[in-house]
Design a protein around this motif. Structure first.
Motif, short mmCIF file in Angstrom:
data_model
loop_
_atom_site.label_atom_id
_atom_site.label_comp_id
_atom_site.label_asym_id
_atom_site.label_seq_id
_atom_site.Cartn_x
_atom_site.Cartn_y
_atom_site.Cartn_z
N GLY A 93 0.80 -1.22 0.00
CA GLY A 93 0.00 0.00 0.00
C GLY A 93 0.83 1.27 0.00
N ARG A 95 2.86 4.36 -1.10
CA ARG A 95 2.80 5.20 -2.30
C ARG A 95 4.18 5.78 -2.57
NH1 ARG A 95 -2.39 5.81 -3.84
NH2 ARG A 95 -3.98 5.37 -2.31
N THR A 97 6.70 7.79 -5.84
CA THR A 97 6.71 8.50 -7.13
C THR A 97 8.01 8.18 -7.84
OG1 THR A 97 7.63 10.51 -6.13
CG2 THR A 97 5.24 10.42 -6.35
N VAL A 109 1.95 2.53 -6.50
CA VAL A 109 1.54 1.90 -5.25
C VAL A 109 2.19 0.52 -5.21
CG1 VAL A 109 -0.40 1.01 -3.89
CG2 VAL A 109 -0.65 3.13 -5.18
N THR A 111 1.93 -3.12 -4.54
CA THR A 111 0.78 -4.01 -4.42
C THR A 111 1.14 -5.44 -4.01
OG1 THR A 111 0.82 -4.47 -6.79
CG2 THR A 111 -0.63 -2.68 -6.03
N LEU A 120 4.97 -2.77 -8.50
CA LEU A 120 4.62 -1.36 -8.46
C LEU A 120 3.54 -1.10 -9.50
CD1 LEU A 120 8.22 0.16 -8.18
CD2 LEU A 120 6.67 -0.55 -6.35
N ASP A 121 2.44 -0.50 -9.07
CA ASP A 121 1.28 -0.31 -9.92
C ASP A 121 1.03 1.18 -10.14
OD1 ASP A 121 -1.21 -0.33 -11.16
OD2 ASP A 121 -2.04 -1.85 -9.83
N PRO A 125 -5.74 4.41 -8.16
CA PRO A 125 -6.30 3.48 -7.17
C PRO A 125 -7.78 3.15 -7.41
CG PRO A 125 -4.98 5.14 -6.07
CD PRO A 125 -5.07 5.53 -7.52
#
Length: 141
Positions: A93, A95, A97, A109, A111, A120-121, A125
């Protein structure tokens, strides 16, 4: 007076997912303010406010395709943890950049995690989710 294109409006809202869970609300703060037609909120939200009068309430659902789009599996990648900064303490979860080749920042994010890899997604969201909003128009300027 009904809200129309170009009006600045103030709206109280609660947004829920199809399972009934709340993903966002103005209950703990003031109403949101935006200009209809200014693209500050998703189009379906703007369209729902058009024609409303102060004090009027409504509930509506925006299909995922008209909200944040469908999930794109190409936007989720497994990255070897060895390629990430060693001081970064990853958790599900989290976050992050990253910068792409042209300098734009991309929101990510975490996951899934293993000892070797982090997924990394970059999908929003709320991608793939139908969004239901209960709104009340509280002001028009």
């Amino acid at each position: 007076m009904a809200a129309g294109n170009g009006d600045t409006v103030r709206v109280h809202y609660t947004g829920t997912l199809s399972d009934g869970s709340v993903f966002d609300s103005s209950a703990d703060g003031g109403p949101i303010e935006f200009v209809i037609g200014g693209a500050a909120v998703i189009p379906g939200f703007e369209h729902a406010v058009v024609g409303m009068e102060i004090g009027q309430s409504k509930t509506f659902t925006i299909p995922s395709a008209e909200a944040y789009g469908e999930r794109d599996p190409r936007l989720a990648q497994d990255v070897p943890r060895s390629q990430l900064p060693p001081e970064l303490e990853l958790f599900l979860g989290m976050r992050l950049t990253a910068s792409n080749g042209d300098g734009r920042e991309i929101a990510l994010v975490v996951t899934s995690l293993t000892d070797e890899m982090a997924r990394l997604d970059a999908n929003h969201p709320l991608a793939g989710e139908d969004l239901t909003f209960a709104i009340e128009l509280v002001g028009i300027n």
